[in-house]
Design an enzyme around this catalytic site. Sequence first.
Site, mmCIF file in Angstrom:
data_model
loop_
_atom_site.group_PDB
_atom_site.id
_atom_site.type_symbol
_atom_site.label_atom_id
_atom_site.label_comp_id
_atom_site.label_asym_id
_atom_site.label_seq_id
_atom_site.Cartn_x
_atom_site.Cartn_y
_atom_site.Cartn_z
ATOM 1 N N PHE A 1 44.682 44.529 32.434
ATOM 2 C CA PHE A 1 44.725 43.189 32.814
ATOM 3 C C PHE A 1 44.657 42.835 32.073
ATOM 4 O O PHE A 1 44.242 42.751 31.374
ATOM 5 C CB PHE A 1 44.333 42.804 34.453
ATOM 6 C CG PHE A 1 42.542 43.397 34.305
ATOM 7 C CD1 PHE A 1 42.107 44.689 33.942
ATOM 8 C CD2 PHE A 1 42.292 42.347 33.927
ATOM 9 C CE1 PHE A 1 40.492 44.896 33.477
ATOM 10 C CE2 PHE A 1 39.754 42.610 33.977
ATOM 11 C CZ PHE A 1 40.077 43.440 33.702
ATOM 12 N N GLY A 2 43.992 40.881 32.252
ATOM 13 C CA GLY A 2 43.839 39.750 31.813
ATOM 14 C C GLY A 2 44.267 40.567 30.875
ATOM 15 O O GLY A 2 45.522 39.838 29.688
ATOM 16 N N ASN B 1 41.764 45.416 39.625
ATOM 17 C CA ASN B 1 41.812 46.077 38.155
ATOM 18 C C ASN B 1 40.383 46.778 37.726
ATOM 19 O O ASN B 1 39.951 47.911 38.376
ATOM 20 C CB ASN B 1 42.514 45.407 37.774
ATOM 21 C CG ASN B 1 44.039 45.255 37.718
ATOM 22 O OD1 ASN B 1 44.886 45.755 37.663
ATOM 23 N ND2 ASN B 1 43.722 43.572 37.891
ATOM 24 N N LYS B 2 39.427 46.213 38.392
ATOM 25 C CA LYS B 2 37.860 46.411 37.951
ATOM 26 C C LYS B 2 37.727 47.605 38.861
ATOM 27 O O LYS B 2 36.988 48.854 38.576
ATOM 28 C CB LYS B 2 37.154 45.313 37.436
ATOM 29 C CG LYS B 2 36.758 44.316 36.847
ATOM 30 C CD LYS B 2 35.473 43.654 36.456
ATOM 31 C CE LYS B 2 36.512 43.194 35.944
ATOM 32 N NZ LYS B 2 35.030 41.679 35.848
ATOM 33 N N LYS C 1 42.250 54.179 28.268
ATOM 34 C CA LYS C 1 40.831 52.560 28.354
ATOM 35 C C LYS C 1 39.311 53.117 28.978
ATOM 36 O O LYS C 1 38.735 53.083 27.966
ATOM 37 C CB LYS C 1 41.351 51.948 29.088
ATOM 38 C CG LYS C 1 40.990 50.571 28.859
ATOM 39 C CD LYS C 1 41.633 49.171 30.006
ATOM 40 C CE LYS C 1 40.847 48.456 29.796
ATOM 41 N NZ LYS C 1 40.921 47.191 30.746
ATOM 42 N N ASN D 1 36.231 41.354 43.006
ATOM 43 C CA ASN D 1 37.405 40.569 44.126
ATOM 44 C C ASN D 1 37.695 41.050 42.716
ATOM 45 O O ASN D 1 39.562 41.304 43.732
ATOM 46 C CB ASN D 1 36.922 39.172 43.993
ATOM 47 C CG ASN D 1 36.620 39.138 45.911
ATOM 48 O OD1 ASN D 1 36.144 39.617 46.638
ATOM 49 N ND2 ASN D 1 35.957 37.966 45.590
ATOM 50 N N ASN D 2 37.911 41.538 41.870
ATOM 51 C CA ASN D 2 38.906 42.120 41.465
ATOM 52 C C ASN D 2 39.368 43.485 40.929
ATOM 53 O O ASN D 2 38.495 44.852 41.012
ATOM 54 C CB ASN D 2 38.987 41.603 39.469
ATOM 55 C CG ASN D 2 39.549 42.205 38.326
ATOM 56 O OD1 ASN D 2 40.075 43.071 38.654
ATOM 57 N ND2 ASN D 2 39.581 41.540 37.337
ATOM 58 N N HIS E 1 34.609 48.541 26.633
ATOM 59 C CA HIS E 1 33.190 48.021 26.868
ATOM 60 C C HIS E 1 32.912 48.299 28.498
ATOM 61 O O HIS E 1 31.406 49.074 28.474
ATOM 62 C CB HIS E 1 33.712 46.029 27.203
ATOM 63 C CG HIS E 1 34.940 46.592 27.030
ATOM 64 N ND1 HIS E 1 35.904 46.605 27.411
ATOM 65 C CD2 HIS E 1 35.569 45.244 28.635
ATOM 66 C CE1 HIS E 1 37.458 45.902 28.073
ATOM 67 N NE2 HIS E 1 37.091 45.523 28.388
ATOM 68 N N ASP F 1 30.234 41.420 34.614
ATOM 69 C CA ASP F 1 31.035 40.034 33.063
ATOM 70 C C ASP F 1 30.875 40.991 32.060
ATOM 71 O O ASP F 1 30.101 41.455 31.359
ATOM 72 C CB ASP F 1 29.518 39.008 33.385
ATOM 73 C CG ASP F 1 30.677 37.607 33.149
ATOM 74 O OD1 ASP F 1 31.425 37.735 33.989
ATOM 75 O OD2 ASP F 1 30.149 36.922 32.525
HETATM 76 P P1 IMP Z 1 34.621 38.821 33.940
HETATM 77 O O1 IMP Z 1 33.910 39.806 33.550
HETATM 78 O O2 IMP Z 1 36.150 38.702 35.281
HETATM 79 O O3 IMP Z 1 34.586 37.019 34.034
HETATM 80 O O4 IMP Z 1 36.035 38.969 33.398
HETATM 81 C C1 IMP Z 1 36.106 37.164 32.332
HETATM 82 C C2 IMP Z 1 37.971 37.194 31.756
HETATM 83 O O5 IMP Z 1 38.021 38.179 30.480
HETATM 84 C C3 IMP Z 1 38.939 37.311 32.517
HETATM 85 O O6 IMP Z 1 40.051 36.209 32.221
HETATM 86 C C4 IMP Z 1 38.995 38.982 32.593
HETATM 87 O O7 IMP Z 1 40.219 38.656 32.870
HETATM 88 C C5 IMP Z 1 39.081 39.186 31.275
HETATM 89 N N1 IMP Z 1 39.008 40.584 31.607
HETATM 90 C C6 IMP Z 1 37.578 41.259 31.450
HETATM 91 N N2 IMP Z 1 38.034 42.220 31.563
HETATM 92 C C7 IMP Z 1 38.948 42.828 30.506
HETATM 93 C C8 IMP Z 1 39.168 43.920 30.226
HETATM 94 O O8 IMP Z 1 38.702 45.186 30.260
HETATM 95 N N3 IMP Z 1 40.424 43.163 30.027
HETATM 96 C C9 IMP Z 1 41.284 42.756 29.769
HETATM 97 N N4 IMP Z 1 40.475 41.515 29.754
HETATM 98 C C10 IMP Z 1 39.333 41.670 30.645
#
Ligand code: IMP
Length: 189
Positions: free
Chosen positions: A148-149, A11-12, A171, A8-9, A176, A68
């Site tokens: 983000f994040g 940005n991803k 980016k 649901n993200n 990753h 993830d």
């Molecule tokens: P998840 O993969 O959505 O579970 O991400 C775990 C945590 O890492 C969340 O707080 C995201 O905001 C952060 N995160 C995931 N991918 C990135 C990224 O590419 N850059 C910065 N933070 C990230």
Amino acid sequence: MELVFATNNKNKVKEIIALLLPSIEILTLSEIGCTEEIEETENTLEGNAKLKANYITKKYGYDCFADDTGLEVDTLNGAPGVYSARYAGENVTYEDNVQKMLREMKGKTNRKAQFRTVVALNFKGKQYLFEGNCKGEITNNKHGNDGFGYDPIFRPLGFKQTFAEMSLEEKGKISHRGLAVKKLVSFLK
Ligand code: IMP
């Protein structure tokens, strides 16, 4: 080819669409009518990526991939890792997590960290895993407004900017998630 990206993200989704082949049509969860939050109950990135992809394939029948991601900080013994989204607690904002990280890292000289992404792909009845990681360091302060994040406090190795100071394309080339998705794309080709 239609593939669901189980997130649901937004940005991803933006990052992934920029990396995929035009021949792959990405469907988001809302587009397939999935409005529920898929809980990440496993204690590894692999486990959570598989869990999210399997949830969609079992319930909705689509070929699907999920990612993830965790931020692994050397001096914190790899934390927050799989718990990166909940680092400052349940239902917190990106800003809460960033501020907690800056507090924990205050005065620390070893600032090495890496982002690690695992992508689980369910495709034609089989499951495949792809991994990407990006080494770098946690900055002393926030820099940049994009991404983000933890992006404003993560500077990849060999670069002067944080992820939040880079364009989506920059980016995506080194991140990753970008590296894991490149492997996914080569597989699908
Ligand atoms: P998840 O993969 O959505 O579970 O991400 C775990 C945590 O890492 C969340 O707080 C995201 O905001 C952060 N995160 C995931 N991918 C990135 C990224 O590419 N850059 C910065 N933070 C990230």
